[in-house]
Enzyme design. Structure first.
Site, PDB file in Angstrom:
ATOM      1  N   SER A  95      20.586  19.003  80.490  1.00  0.00           N
ATOM      2  CA  SER A  95      22.046  18.923  80.684  1.00  0.00           C
ATOM      3  C   SER A  95      22.572  20.072  81.542  1.00  0.00           C
ATOM      4  O   SER A  95      23.425  19.843  82.412  1.00  0.00           O
ATOM      5  CB  SER A  95      22.760  18.906  79.333  1.00  0.00           C
ATOM      6  OG  SER A  95      22.476  17.701  78.680  1.00  0.00           O
ATOM      7  N   ASN A 115      29.125  13.565  70.367  1.00  0.00           N
ATOM      8  CA  ASN A 115      28.212  14.287  71.270  1.00  0.00           C
ATOM      9  C   ASN A 115      28.955  15.126  72.310  1.00  0.00           C
ATOM     10  O   ASN A 115      28.348  15.883  73.054  1.00  0.00           O
ATOM     11  CB  ASN A 115      27.235  13.322  71.965  1.00  0.00           C
ATOM     12  CG  ASN A 115      27.886  12.532  73.090  1.00  0.00           C
ATOM     13  OD1 ASN A 115      29.101  12.374  73.134  1.00  0.00           O
ATOM     14  ND2 ASN A 115      27.090  12.039  74.007  1.00  0.00           N
ATOM     15  N   THR A 174      24.156  18.314  70.256  1.00  0.00           N
ATOM     16  CA  THR A 174      22.936  17.516  70.108  1.00  0.00           C
ATOM     17  C   THR A 174      22.300  17.769  68.753  1.00  0.00           C
ATOM     18  O   THR A 174      22.867  18.487  67.913  1.00  0.00           O
ATOM     19  CB  THR A 174      21.974  17.750  71.303  1.00  0.00           C
ATOM     20  OG1 THR A 174      20.922  16.785  71.235  1.00  0.00           O
ATOM     21  CG2 THR A 174      21.369  19.148  71.318  1.00  0.00           C
ATOM     22  N   LYS A 179      25.145  16.482  65.395  1.00  0.00           N
ATOM     23  CA  LYS A 179      26.060  15.422  65.855  1.00  0.00           C
ATOM     24  C   LYS A 179      26.975  14.851  64.760  1.00  0.00           C
ATOM     25  O   LYS A 179      28.065  14.372  65.057  1.00  0.00           O
ATOM     26  CB  LYS A 179      25.256  14.280  66.484  1.00  0.00           C
ATOM     27  CG  LYS A 179      24.745  14.590  67.876  1.00  0.00           C
ATOM     28  CD  LYS A 179      23.971  13.393  68.375  1.00  0.00           C
ATOM     29  CE  LYS A 179      23.864  13.389  69.882  1.00  0.00           C
ATOM     30  NZ  LYS A 179      23.315  12.130  70.375  1.00  0.00           N
ATOM     31  N   ASP A 222      27.812   8.268  74.312  1.00  0.00           N
ATOM     32  CA  ASP A 222      26.534   7.539  74.382  1.00  0.00           C
ATOM     33  C   ASP A 222      26.717   6.023  74.484  1.00  0.00           C
ATOM     34  O   ASP A 222      25.983   5.359  75.215  1.00  0.00           O
ATOM     35  CB  ASP A 222      25.680   7.845  73.143  1.00  0.00           C
ATOM     36  CG  ASP A 222      24.903   9.154  73.293  1.00  0.00           C
ATOM     37  OD1 ASP A 222      24.692   9.597  74.438  1.00  0.00           O
ATOM     38  OD2 ASP A 222      24.526   9.734  72.263  1.00  0.00           O
TER      39      ASP A 222
HETATM   40  P1  NAP Z   1      17.057   9.541  65.355  1.00  0.00           P
HETATM   41  O1  NAP Z   1      18.475   9.684  65.002  1.00  0.00           O
HETATM   42  O2  NAP Z   1      16.036  10.441  64.748  1.00  0.00           O
HETATM   43  O3  NAP Z   1      16.637   8.008  65.064  1.00  0.00           O
HETATM   44  C1  NAP Z   1      15.349   7.535  65.320  1.00  0.00           C
HETATM   45  C2  NAP Z   1      15.269   6.045  64.994  1.00  0.00           C
HETATM   46  O4  NAP Z   1      13.990   5.566  65.390  1.00  0.00           O
HETATM   47  C3  NAP Z   1      15.386   5.735  63.515  1.00  0.00           C
HETATM   48  O5  NAP Z   1      16.028   4.502  63.368  1.00  0.00           O
HETATM   49  C4  NAP Z   1      13.932   5.669  63.058  1.00  0.00           C
HETATM   50  O6  NAP Z   1      13.742   4.820  61.949  1.00  0.00           O
HETATM   51  C5  NAP Z   1      13.282   5.042  64.264  1.00  0.00           C
HETATM   52  N1  NAP Z   1      11.862   5.425  64.388  1.00  0.00           N
HETATM   53  C6  NAP Z   1      11.356   6.673  64.529  1.00  0.00           C
HETATM   54  N2  NAP Z   1      10.025   6.627  64.660  1.00  0.00           N
HETATM   55  C7  NAP Z   1       9.677   5.315  64.574  1.00  0.00           C
HETATM   56  C8  NAP Z   1       8.434   4.620  64.622  1.00  0.00           C
HETATM   57  N3  NAP Z   1       7.276   5.277  64.774  1.00  0.00           N
HETATM   58  N4  NAP Z   1       8.447   3.271  64.529  1.00  0.00           N
HETATM   59  C9  NAP Z   1       9.623   2.598  64.363  1.00  0.00           C
HETATM   60  N5  NAP Z   1      10.824   3.210  64.301  1.00  0.00           N
HETATM   61  C10 NAP Z   1      10.854   4.541  64.404  1.00  0.00           C
HETATM   62  O7  NAP Z   1      16.841   9.717  66.930  1.00  0.00           O
HETATM   63  P2  NAP Z   1      17.892   9.341  68.109  1.00  0.00           P
HETATM   64  O8  NAP Z   1      18.796  10.482  68.349  1.00  0.00           O
HETATM   65  O9  NAP Z   1      18.464   8.004  67.802  1.00  0.00           O
HETATM   66  O10 NAP Z   1      16.905   9.260  69.365  1.00  0.00           O
HETATM   67  C11 NAP Z   1      15.995   8.180  69.549  1.00  0.00           C
HETATM   68  C12 NAP Z   1      15.449   8.235  70.984  1.00  0.00           C
HETATM   69  O11 NAP Z   1      16.523   8.002  71.888  1.00  0.00           O
HETATM   70  C13 NAP Z   1      14.854   9.595  71.378  1.00  0.00           C
HETATM   71  O12 NAP Z   1      13.727   9.351  72.170  1.00  0.00           O
HETATM   72  C14 NAP Z   1      15.948  10.239  72.218  1.00  0.00           C
HETATM   73  O13 NAP Z   1      15.455  11.160  73.176  1.00  0.00           O
HETATM   74  C15 NAP Z   1      16.533   9.002  72.900  1.00  0.00           C
HETATM   75  N6  NAP Z   1      17.949   9.153  73.329  1.00  0.00           N
HETATM   76  C16 NAP Z   1      18.232   8.894  74.638  1.00  0.00           C
HETATM   77  C17 NAP Z   1      19.537   8.997  75.080  1.00  0.00           C
HETATM   78  C18 NAP Z   1      19.843   8.721  76.531  1.00  0.00           C
HETATM   79  O14 NAP Z   1      20.922   9.146  76.997  1.00  0.00           O
HETATM   80  N7  NAP Z   1      18.992   8.027  77.247  1.00  0.00           N
HETATM   81  C19 NAP Z   1      20.565   9.354  74.196  1.00  0.00           C
HETATM   82  C20 NAP Z   1      20.238   9.599  72.860  1.00  0.00           C
HETATM   83  C21 NAP Z   1      18.918   9.499  72.432  1.00  0.00           C
HETATM   84  P3  NAP Z   1      13.964   5.321  60.435  1.00  0.00           P
HETATM   85  O15 NAP Z   1      15.403   5.074  60.118  1.00  0.00           O
HETATM   86  O16 NAP Z   1      13.025   4.510  59.645  1.00  0.00           O
HETATM   87  O17 NAP Z   1      13.604   6.798  60.415  1.00  0.00           O
END
Ligand code: NAP
Length: 292
Positions: A21, A91, A66, A70, A106
């Site tokens: 960022s 965010n 972040t 959040k 987001d």
């Molecule tokens: P988070 O709040 O920790 O949520 C992760 C989610 O993924 C939960 O629903 C979790 O399920 C599930 N999960 C984790 N490991 C898994 C696995 N091995 N198999 C199946 N489901 C699994 O994380 P987040 O902030 O949402 O981020 C998720 C991804 O999005 C990251 O890679 C992050 O870098 C990316 N992201 C990208 C942007 C962008 O602007 N492009 C923005 C935000 C995030 P459970 O509920 O069972 O734990």
């Protein structure tokens, strides 16, 4: 040049060392000749309240929030946008003359990335994998823009059900939460036009992982991955191999940053420049797993 009138914007989180960022925003400030600087601060959970009070009294123009702050940040703000309340997390924070208001960019960032690629969400059935921070924002954004039905598939079913229940109170659409197994994936994807991975599966360094069996990807499916490191995840590679249309996570990353930039400065953001900076930072290997 940094001088006595330079305005400060920052990121707070833990960790923040891999964040791209600062690169994206500082490049945009330079291009637009704005006397702003963006820094990243590692703030421990127990120091969040103190950090927010400090930022407020220093008169920063705003900040990004972040992991892991959040949700916790919400209790320290003076006001929260309707969208951030609907999503359940913040965010981006803007300092409006001493009052801190929380936003979430987001959801709109994900929509802009999809629509940039020429896809219409209105009237579409959407499947979302994951119900964490990204999943909640993307689900809200898709329904707000008029998705006709939504499947939420989450590893922890209770979390998916909780999200579906909350969204049903906001949108009168068909919203279903299913467990993360082959049967649910098959059912949901077969009814959907858009599939969005909001889990970290496939994220660096686990770049050979894929959240669904590739055989479920049809040619007429639009596949988006919010994971942006690597730029092209295995899910996107398999989708392209099968002739499906794809949307990369980096688009959402650049768009959510651009929306925050607009909120802080009031200036139209140079989105394409921000996207290019994000691309080249990730190509140079900046940004570990969670680069926000
Ligand atoms: P988070 O709040 O920790 O949520 C992760 C989610 O993924 C939960 O629903 C979790 O399920 C599930 N999960 C984790 N490991 C898994 C696995 N091995 N198999 C199946 N489901 C699994 O994380 P987040 O902030 O949402 O981020 C998720 C991804 O999005 C990251 O890679 C992050 O870098 C990316 N992201 C990208 C942007 C962008 O602007 N492009 C923005 C935000 C995030 P459970 O509920 O069972 O734990």
């Amino acid at each position: 040049m940094i001088d006595a009138s330079t305005r400060l914007i920052c990121l707070i989180g833990d960790p923040v060392e891999h964040s791209i960022s600062p690169l994206i925003h500082n490049a945009a400030f330079r291009l637009m000749e704005l006397n702003y600087i963006y820094l990243a601060f590692r703030v421990k959970k127990e120091a969040l309240n103190e950090a927010v009070r400090g930022l407020k009294s220093l008169g920063v123009m705003g900040f990004n929030v972040t992991i892991p702050h959040k949700i916790a940040i919400m209790e320290y703000l003076d006001e929260i946008s309707e969208e951030a309340i609907g999503i359940g997390s913040v965010n981006t924070v803007v300092n409006h003359k001493g009052r801190l208001k929380g936003y979430n960019t987001d959801a709109q960032g994900a929509l802009n990335a999809l629509e940039d690629s020429g896809f219409e969400v209105r009237g579409s059935v959407v499947t979302i994998l994951g119900a964490g921070g990204a999943g909640r924002a993307v689900a809200y954004g898709m329904l707000k823009r008029g998705a006709s039905a939504l499947y939420i598939i989450n590893r922890t079913l209770e979390r998916g059900l909780e999200l579906a229940n909350r969204l049903r109170q906001l949108f009168s659409r068909r919203i279903e939460a299913l467990p993360f197994n082959l049967e649910s994936l098959r059912e949901a994807i077969s009814h959907s036009k858009v599939l969005i991975n909001c889990t970290p599966v496939g994220m660096y360094p686990n770049i050979d992982e894929i959240p669904i069996p590739p055989s479920l990807i049809r040619k007429d499916l639009i596949v988006m991955d919010v994971v942006y490191n690597p730029l092209k995840t295995r899910l996107l590679r398999e989708a392209e191999k099968r002739g499906a249309k794809t949307v990369y996570g980096i688009g959402m990353l650049a768009h959510q940053a651009a929306l925050a930039f607009k909120l802080w400065t009031g200036v139209e953001p140079p989105v394409n420049h921000m996207l290019r900076v994000a691309y080249s930072a990730l190509r140079r290997g900046k940004g570990g797993g969670n680069a926000r």
